[in-house]
Design an enzyme around this catalytic site. Structure first.
Site, PDB file in Angstrom:
ATOM      1  N   GLY A  36       7.399 -15.293   6.302  1.00 57.48           N
ATOM      2  CA  GLY A  36       7.444 -16.624   5.741  1.00 57.48           C
ATOM      3  C   GLY A  36       6.366 -16.896   4.711  1.00 57.48           C
ATOM      4  O   GLY A  36       5.695 -15.998   4.232  1.00 57.48           O
ATOM      5  N   TYR A  37       6.209 -18.166   4.363  1.00 62.40           N
ATOM      6  CA  TYR A  37       5.345 -18.624   3.287  1.00 62.40           C
ATOM      7  C   TYR A  37       5.648 -17.797   2.039  1.00 62.40           C
ATOM      8  O   TYR A  37       4.787 -17.125   1.466  1.00 62.40           O
ATOM      9  CB  TYR A  37       3.866 -18.535   3.670  1.00 62.40           C
ATOM     10  CG  TYR A  37       3.023 -19.567   2.947  1.00 62.40           C
ATOM     11  CD1 TYR A  37       3.103 -20.910   3.302  1.00 62.40           C
ATOM     12  CD2 TYR A  37       2.182 -19.211   1.914  1.00 62.40           C
ATOM     13  CE1 TYR A  37       2.359 -21.869   2.635  1.00 62.40           C
ATOM     14  CE2 TYR A  37       1.435 -20.172   1.238  1.00 62.40           C
ATOM     15  CZ  TYR A  37       1.535 -21.497   1.607  1.00 62.40           C
ATOM     16  OH  TYR A  37       0.804 -22.448   0.938  1.00 62.40           O
ATOM     17  N   LEU A  38       6.895 -17.856   1.632  1.00 59.97           N
ATOM     18  CA  LEU A  38       7.436 -16.957   0.627  1.00 59.97           C
ATOM     19  C   LEU A  38       6.860 -17.218  -0.765  1.00 59.97           C
ATOM     20  O   LEU A  38       6.547 -18.342  -1.128  1.00 59.97           O
ATOM     21  CB  LEU A  38       8.954 -17.095   0.578  1.00 59.97           C
ATOM     22  CG  LEU A  38       9.683 -16.885   1.915  1.00 59.97           C
ATOM     23  CD1 LEU A  38      11.185 -17.032   1.720  1.00 59.97           C
ATOM     24  CD2 LEU A  38       9.351 -15.526   2.514  1.00 59.97           C
ATOM     25  N   HIS A  42       8.249 -11.876  -2.400  1.00 61.76           N
ATOM     26  CA  HIS A  42       9.336 -11.852  -1.425  1.00 61.76           C
ATOM     27  C   HIS A  42      10.694 -12.008  -2.118  1.00 61.76           C
ATOM     28  O   HIS A  42      11.667 -11.324  -1.773  1.00 61.76           O
ATOM     29  CB  HIS A  42       9.174 -12.985  -0.407  1.00 61.76           C
ATOM     30  CG  HIS A  42       7.953 -12.886   0.447  1.00 61.76           C
ATOM     31  ND1 HIS A  42       6.877 -13.723   0.297  1.00 61.76           N
ATOM     32  CD2 HIS A  42       7.643 -12.050   1.466  1.00 61.76           C
ATOM     33  CE1 HIS A  42       5.958 -13.421   1.189  1.00 61.76           C
ATOM     34  NE2 HIS A  42       6.384 -12.399   1.909  1.00 61.76           N
ATOM     35  N   GLN A  66       1.413  -7.919  15.890  1.00 63.63           N
ATOM     36  CA  GLN A  66       0.607  -7.115  14.966  1.00 63.63           C
ATOM     37  C   GLN A  66      -0.774  -7.707  14.726  1.00 63.63           C
ATOM     38  O   GLN A  66      -1.535  -7.184  13.922  1.00 63.63           O
ATOM     39  CB  GLN A  66       1.339  -6.930  13.642  1.00 63.63           C
ATOM     40  CG  GLN A  66       1.512  -8.184  12.811  1.00 63.63           C
ATOM     41  CD  GLN A  66       2.538  -8.007  11.709  1.00 63.63           C
ATOM     42  OE1 GLN A  66       3.684  -7.626  11.963  1.00 63.63           O
ATOM     43  NE2 GLN A  66       2.138  -8.251  10.473  1.00 63.63           N
ATOM     44  N   GLY A 184       8.280  -4.188   0.601  1.00 64.42           N
ATOM     45  CA  GLY A 184       7.467  -4.143  -0.601  1.00 64.42           C
ATOM     46  C   GLY A 184       6.463  -3.011  -0.565  1.00 64.42           C
ATOM     47  O   GLY A 184       5.850  -2.731   0.471  1.00 64.42           O
ATOM     48  N   LYS A 185       6.264  -2.365  -1.693  1.00 67.73           N
ATOM     49  CA  LYS A 185       5.293  -1.276  -1.776  1.00 67.73           C
ATOM     50  C   LYS A 185       3.849  -1.769  -1.803  1.00 67.73           C
ATOM     51  O   LYS A 185       2.932  -0.949  -1.715  1.00 67.73           O
ATOM     52  CB  LYS A 185       5.561  -0.425  -3.022  1.00 67.73           C
ATOM     53  CG  LYS A 185       6.774   0.479  -2.923  1.00 67.73           C
ATOM     54  CD  LYS A 185       6.818   1.405  -4.133  1.00 67.73           C
ATOM     55  CE  LYS A 185       8.001   2.330  -4.112  1.00 67.73           C
ATOM     56  NZ  LYS A 185       7.977   3.251  -5.280  1.00 67.73           N
ATOM     57  N   SER A 222       0.393 -12.245  -2.607  1.00 66.68           N
ATOM     58  CA  SER A 222       0.219 -12.182  -1.163  1.00 66.68           C
ATOM     59  C   SER A 222       0.192 -13.591  -0.606  1.00 66.68           C
ATOM     60  O   SER A 222      -0.335 -14.511  -1.255  1.00 66.68           O
ATOM     61  CB  SER A 222      -1.090 -11.463  -0.809  1.00 66.68           C
ATOM     62  OG  SER A 222      -1.393 -11.612   0.577  1.00 66.68           O
ATOM     63  N   ARG A 224      -1.650 -14.537   1.645  1.00 68.76           N
ATOM     64  CA  ARG A 224      -3.048 -14.857   1.939  1.00 68.76           C
ATOM     65  C   ARG A 224      -3.820 -15.327   0.707  1.00 68.76           C
ATOM     66  O   ARG A 224      -4.933 -15.832   0.838  1.00 68.76           O
ATOM     67  CB  ARG A 224      -3.742 -13.639   2.558  1.00 68.76           C
ATOM     68  CG  ARG A 224      -3.292 -13.356   3.993  1.00 68.76           C
ATOM     69  CD  ARG A 224      -4.134 -12.249   4.625  1.00 68.76           C
ATOM     70  NE  ARG A 224      -3.865 -12.122   6.056  1.00 68.76           N
ATOM     71  CZ  ARG A 224      -2.963 -11.317   6.585  1.00 68.76           C
ATOM     72  NH1 ARG A 224      -2.224 -10.584   5.776  1.00 68.76           N
ATOM     73  NH2 ARG A 224      -2.780 -11.259   7.891  1.00 68.76           N
TER      74      ARG A 224
END
Length: 317
Positions: A36-38, A42, A66, A184-185, A222, A224
């Site tokens: 989420g928090y796209l 994404h 995780q 995603g890479k 990201s 974050r």
């Protein structure tokens, strides 16, 4: 063209039945797992998924498996309504959104179920607040390990991370039953781990790696990034700049990995970052190399303030 409203699915059985019905019609299903928090990164995964499958499922689930108890699970950003609006804006749209409450709760007793949710993988309006890697609570004790690939890079400082990633992806694969899944890479080690897991466990799923998406200034996108102050964000650009410099140097004949890594570390630390790791590894095995003789990837993790950022760049010479 009117925006497509995706079907919102919260139950495992409903998700599995939806996917099986679609596949029984001879159509292919692509899965894009997210927490989420796209952002645009994404959305680029969804665009990539459209190239490989006919219908698209996006999962939105902040996976408590995780996160260790000391990590930032409770502060992980969440905006479900905003996410749905962004998914509706994607060219081609999204057909279903799978947003389960708790994939680690197996209780049939409602009283015990509430107790488990409160103790272990609690949810508050879609935001997870407690890590579920402790040995109490929901009773979950089965974990998927990719023993060698998970040890280096992010696995050194986050020892439960890839155990949680591999386990939740396995669960999503078993629930959604997709034909294709896109990762995603930017999370390079994660992508390679999922590829290896699918190969080793004989999942009939194609794993597609999508290229890193960057902001106009070069910072890898990201969820974050929202936690970075404007000053920290400016300093964090040293990561992508150091990777670009290393790639250019390698293409010009500088193939000694120690020198390339030292330069990157110096660039980032002078900008105020704290290095977690800076490693040049072989692209599939993720084994560290001392000299570039075949395709490699330069992977970096660094802290700016309280935010840990990762980035990488493939070097093919």
């Amino acid at each position: 063209m009117a925006a497509k409203d995706p079907v919102i699915i919260t139950e495992k059985g409903e998700m599995r039945n939806w996917s099986r019905k679609i596949r029984s019609q001879g159509k292919t299903v692509g899965l894009v797992p997210t927490m989420g928090y796209l952002h645009q990164g994404h959305l680029s995964l969804i665009q990539e998924a459209h190239k490989h499958s006919q219908l698209i499922v996006v999962s939105i689930y902040v996976n408590p498996g995780q996160f260790s108890p000391s990590e930032d699970l409770s502060t992980y950003p969440s905006d479900f309504h905003g996410d749905i609006l962004k998914l509706k804006s994607v060219l081609g749209g999204v057909d279903a959104v799978f947003c389960p409450k708790n994939l680690y709760d197996y209780s049939n007793n409602s009283k015990q179920k509430n107790k488990n949710e409160n103790e272990n993988c609690a949810s508050d309006g879609g935001g997870w607040v407690v890590s579920c890697v402790e040995e109490k609570g929901s009773g979950h004790e089965t974990w998927v390990r990719i023993e060698r690939l998970e040890k280096g890079l992010c696995g050194k400082s986050r020892p439960v991370f890839f155990r949680g990633v591999a386990t939740i992806v396995t669960k999503l694969f078993n629930i959604v039953e997709p034909d294709v899944a896109v990762f995603g890479k930017k999370d390079y080690q994660q992508w390679r781990i999922i590829q290896r897991m699918v190969r080793d466990l004989d999942f009939a799923i194609e794993i597609v790696g999508s290229e890193v998406i960057r902001d106009s200034d070069g910072l890898a996108l990201s969820s974050r990034n929202v936690h970075l102050s404007p000053e920290e964000r400016e300093k964090a650009l040293s990561i992508s700049r150091s990777l670009v410099s290393a790639k250019s140097a390698a293409e010009e004949g500088q193939v000694k990995c120690g020198e390339l890594k030292d330069l990157a570390v110096k660039t980032i630390t002078q900008a105020g970052g704290r290095i977690d790791y800076a490693e040049i590894v072989e692209q599939e095995s993720l084994e560290a190399v001392e000299e570039i003789k075949s395709p490699v990837v330069f992977c970096i993790a660094a802290w700016f303030g309280k935010v840990r950022l990762i980035d990488n760049m493939e070097i093919n010479i």
